[in-house]
Enzyme design. Structure first.
Site, PDB file in Angstrom:
ATOM      1  N   ARG A 198       1.346 -13.942   3.509  1.00 25.00           N
ATOM      2  CA  ARG A 198       0.929 -13.233   4.474  1.00 25.00           C
ATOM      3  C   ARG A 198      -1.020 -14.362   4.395  1.00 25.00           C
ATOM      4  O   ARG A 198      -0.850 -14.239   3.109  1.00 25.00           O
ATOM      5  CB  ARG A 198       0.666 -12.393   4.558  1.00 25.00           C
ATOM      6  CG  ARG A 198       2.093 -11.484   5.489  1.00 25.00           C
ATOM      7  CD  ARG A 198       2.210 -10.312   5.661  1.00 25.00           C
ATOM      8  NE  ARG A 198       1.756  -9.388   4.042  1.00 25.00           N
ATOM      9  CZ  ARG A 198       1.246  -8.178   3.795  1.00 25.00           C
ATOM     10  NH1 ARG A 198       1.046  -7.094   4.938  1.00 25.00           N
ATOM     11  NH2 ARG A 198       1.058  -7.322   2.502  1.00 25.00           N
ATOM     12  N   CYS A 201      -6.049  -9.548   3.397  1.00 23.77           N
ATOM     13  CA  CYS A 201      -7.324  -8.204   2.618  1.00 23.77           C
ATOM     14  C   CYS A 201      -8.351  -9.154   3.087  1.00 23.77           C
ATOM     15  O   CYS A 201      -9.454  -9.232   4.739  1.00 23.77           O
ATOM     16  CB  CYS A 201      -7.269  -8.258   1.665  1.00 23.77           C
ATOM     17  SG  CYS A 201      -6.150  -6.424   1.359  1.00 23.77           S
ATOM     18  N   VAL A 246       1.255  -1.555   0.187  1.00 20.39           N
ATOM     19  CA  VAL A 246       0.203   0.042   0.042  1.00 20.39           C
ATOM     20  C   VAL A 246       1.002   1.090  -0.209  1.00 20.39           C
ATOM     21  O   VAL A 246       0.523   2.290  -0.979  1.00 20.39           O
ATOM     22  CB  VAL A 246      -0.929  -0.002   0.723  1.00 20.39           C
ATOM     23  CG1 VAL A 246      -1.625   1.131   1.574  1.00 20.39           C
ATOM     24  CG2 VAL A 246      -1.485  -0.811   1.669  1.00 20.39           C
ATOM     25  N   THR A 280      -6.254  -1.385   7.009  1.00 19.12           N
ATOM     26  CA  THR A 280      -7.904  -0.976   6.573  1.00 19.12           C
ATOM     27  C   THR A 280      -8.240  -1.541   8.560  1.00 19.12           C
ATOM     28  O   THR A 280      -6.995  -2.473   9.096  1.00 19.12           O
ATOM     29  CB  THR A 280      -7.989  -2.376   5.946  1.00 19.12           C
ATOM     30  OG1 THR A 280      -8.021  -2.624   4.830  1.00 19.12           O
ATOM     31  CG2 THR A 280      -9.144  -3.385   6.606  1.00 19.12           C
ATOM     32  N   ARG A 337      14.596  -3.036   3.428  1.00 17.19           N
ATOM     33  CA  ARG A 337      13.890  -2.447   2.507  1.00 17.19           C
ATOM     34  C   ARG A 337      14.616  -1.497   2.064  1.00 17.19           C
ATOM     35  O   ARG A 337      13.704  -0.662   0.682  1.00 17.19           O
ATOM     36  CB  ARG A 337      12.065  -2.579   3.041  1.00 17.19           C
ATOM     37  CG  ARG A 337      11.497  -2.066   2.464  1.00 17.19           C
ATOM     38  CD  ARG A 337      10.747  -2.854   1.062  1.00 17.19           C
ATOM     39  NE  ARG A 337       9.492  -2.057   0.593  1.00 17.19           N
ATOM     40  CZ  ARG A 337       9.491  -3.073  -0.083  1.00 17.19           C
ATOM     41  NH1 ARG A 337       9.987  -3.193  -1.065  1.00 17.19           N
ATOM     42  NH2 ARG A 337       7.693  -2.125  -1.101  1.00 17.19           N
ATOM     43  N   ASP A 369       9.927   3.593   6.809  1.00 15.54           N
ATOM     44  CA  ASP A 369       9.928   2.168   6.692  1.00 15.54           C
ATOM     45  C   ASP A 369      11.202   1.699   8.086  1.00 15.54           C
ATOM     46  O   ASP A 369      12.085   2.318   8.503  1.00 15.54           O
ATOM     47  CB  ASP A 369      10.232   0.880   5.821  1.00 15.54           C
ATOM     48  CG  ASP A 369       9.093   0.117   6.254  1.00 15.54           C
ATOM     49  OD1 ASP A 369       8.030  -0.429   5.465  1.00 15.54           O
ATOM     50  OD2 ASP A 369      10.010  -0.570   7.319  1.00 15.54           O
TER      51      ASP A 369
END
Length: 418
Positions: free
Chosen positions: A328, A257, A13, A117, A36, A31
Site C-alpha cells: 500500500r 503511516c 493493527v 489514525t 482473511r 473482518d
C-alpha cells in the site's frame, strides 16, 4: 466491567490486538474479507506479523465476518485503514462503514474505542454521529467512546504491540479509566492516559508527521551532498557521534503511516483556515524521491555510455518497507514510472509482495522468484532492503558496466547510495 471484546478490522493493527485480548477476554475478531477470516481460522496470517503459534495462543478468540456474532460484545475496537485519495485528502470511508457496523450491534452501556489514525476531532465529530444515527442511542448517555492510537510497526519483530507504550483516552473520566485499565491489562510497556480523545488523536498524527519532516530534511541533504560528491551516510555517521544528533536515514517514504498521516493533520489545519508550511514542504519533497533516484540512476547509466532506450533495468523490491509484504502506497511505483518514461525495460523483483495484488492495484507485473530474472541488466535499483536481497548475488545479473544505485545501502560495492 466484564469485557466482551469485538475487534473490527483484522489487518496489521487489529489482528495483534485481537490475539492479545483473546488470550484474556472473550473476543470476536471481525473482518468483511471472508478469505482473511478463512486463513486466520487456519492460523495463517498473510501479513507475516503473527506466527501460527501466536494465533493459536488466543484461546478465547473467534474469527468471523458475521455481524450477528458482534451483538453479545460490549467493548468495540475499530482498527480499519484510513488512507488518502488521489488528491491527498483523508478518506475515512472505511471508518464510517465500521461505525455503521457498530451502530447496528451496540447496546446501552457499551464502549467504542477507535485505533485508526485520524485528524483531531474525527472520532467525536465524524464517527460518533454515525453510531448515534444508526443505533438511536445518545453519546455519553447510552454509549461511550475512547481513542487509543495504534503504534504498530509492520515487519518489526522487536517493537511489538505489548512492548510499545500505549496512549489511551475516553469520552468521560470514568470511560477513560476503563479504557486505560483494559489496555494496561495486555500492554507490558504501560499506558499513558491522555486528557481527551482529541489530544490522543493529535498525538498520533504528529508522531508520523515529525518522522516525515525529519526524513525529508535528510533526503534534501542527500541531494545537496550528491552535488558535492560526498556520501550522505558518511556525513550522518560523522554527525551522529554527537550525543543529541537525530540519526534519520534517507529513503523512499511510503506506506500507510508516515506517507499518509501528515495529510490528515494538514487537512484539519486547512479546514481551520491555516495553511501548514513545514509539513506540506516535507511531504512534497518525500513524494518526489522516487522520481529523483530513478533519474539519478539514468544519469549514471548515461555516464557509463549505456543506451537508455530499451535498456534493461532491475528494481529490487516493491513493498513499502523491508521484510514486509504490504504494498500500500509504495513509492517504488514512482521509481518504476520514471524509468518507464525514460523508455527502459523494467523488471521488478520482490519475493514478499503478492503478484496478483500488485497487478490489481498498480497494473504491473512483478517477479517473485530469481528464476524470472534476466542474465544481465545495465542498471539495478535497490529500492527495498529485504533480508532476501542481502543474500542475493547480484553479480550474476550485472551486464558490463552495470550501474547499481542502492537506496537502502544493502550492498557494500554499489556504485551510488542515496
Amino acid at each position: 466491567m466484564e469485557h466482551r471484546i469485538a475487534v473490527i478490522g483484522l489487518g496489521y493493527v487489529g489482528l495483534p490486538l485481537a490475539v492479545e485480548f483473546g488470550k484474556r477476554y472473550p473476543t470476536v475478531g471481525f473482518d468483511v474479507n471472508d478469505r482473511r477470516i478463512a486463513e486466520l481460522r487456519q492460523s495463517l496470517d498473510r501479513t507475516r506479523e503473527m506466527s501460527p503459534e501466536e494465533l493459536r495462543s488466543a484461546v478465547h478468540l473467534e474469527y468471523t465476518s458475521d455481524e450477528e456474532l458482534l451483538k453479545p460484545c460490549n467493548t468495540y475496537i475499530v482498527a480499519v485503514p484510513t488512507p488518502i485519495d488521489i488528491f491527498n485528502r483523508p478518506d475515512i470511508t472505511l471508518l464510517l462503514k465500521a461505525s455503521e457496523t457498530v451502530g447496528r450491534t451496540i447496546a446501552k452501556g457499551d464502549i467504542v474505542i477507535y485505533e485508526s489514525t485520524v485528524y483531531p476531532g474525527a472520532t467525536e465529530e465524524d464517527c460518533v454521529p454515525v453510531i448515534e444515527r444508526v443505533s438511536g442511542l445518545t453519546y455519553n448517555v447510552d454509549f461511550f467512546c475512547g481513542y487509543s492510537p495504534e503504534r504498530i510497526n509492520p515487519g518489526d519483530k522487536l517493537h511489538r504491540l505489548t512492548t510499545i507504550k500505549k496512549v489511551t483516552s475516553g469520552s468521560t473520566p470514568e470511560t477513560a479509566n476503563i479504557v486505560d485499565a483494559l489496555y494496561a491489562s495486555i500492554i507490558e510497556a504501560g499506558t499513558h492516559l491522555a486528557p481527551s480523545i482529541k489530544v490522543a488523536e493529535a498525538a498520533k498524527v504528529i508522531e508520523n508527521a515529525q518522522r516525515d519532516i525529519n526524513i525529508a530534511f535528510i533526503n534534501e541533504l542527500s541531494m545537496i551532498f550528491a552535488r558535492m560528491g560526498i556520501q550522505t551516510r558518511d556525513v550522518l555517521e560523522a554527525a551522529s557521534t554527537k550525543w543529541n544528533f537525530l540519526n534519520f536515514q534517507p529513503g523512499l517514504v511510503g506506506g500507510h503511516c508516515i506517507g499518509v498521516d501528515p495529510y490528515y493533520l494538514t487537512h484539519k489545519a486547512e479546514s481551520l483556515g491555516y495553511i501548514p508550511q513545514i509539513i506540506l514542504s516535507g511531504r512534497r519533497l518525500n513524494d518526489g524521491m522516487g522520481r529523483y533516484v530513478a533519474t539519478q540512476l539514468v544519469k549514471m547509466m548515461v555516464k557509463k555510455k549505456h543506451r537508455i532506450t530499451d535498456s534493461n533495468v532491475l528494481v529490487l523490491g516493491f513493498t513499502f518497507k523491508e521484510n514486509c509484504p504490504d504494498t500500500r502506497n509504495s513509492k517504488v511505483i514512482d521509481v518504476i514510472r520514471q524509468l518507464e518514461d525514460f523508455a527502459c525495460n523494467v523488471d521488478i523483483f520482490d519475493p514478499l509482495a503478492d503478484p496478483a495484488e500488485v497487478k490489481h492495484e498498480y497494473g504491473i507485473d512483478i517477479i517473485s522468484s530469481e528464476n524470472g530474472l534476466k542474465p544481465s541488466y545495465e542498471g539495478i535499483m535497490v529500492a527495498v532492503a529485504h533480508d532476501e536481497f542481502k543474500r542475493l548475488d547480484i553479480k550474476k545479473y550485472k551486464a558490463d558496466g552495470c550501474v547499481v544505485y542502492d537506496v537502502k545501502h544493502v550492498y557494500a560495492d554499489s556504485d551510488e547510495y542515496l
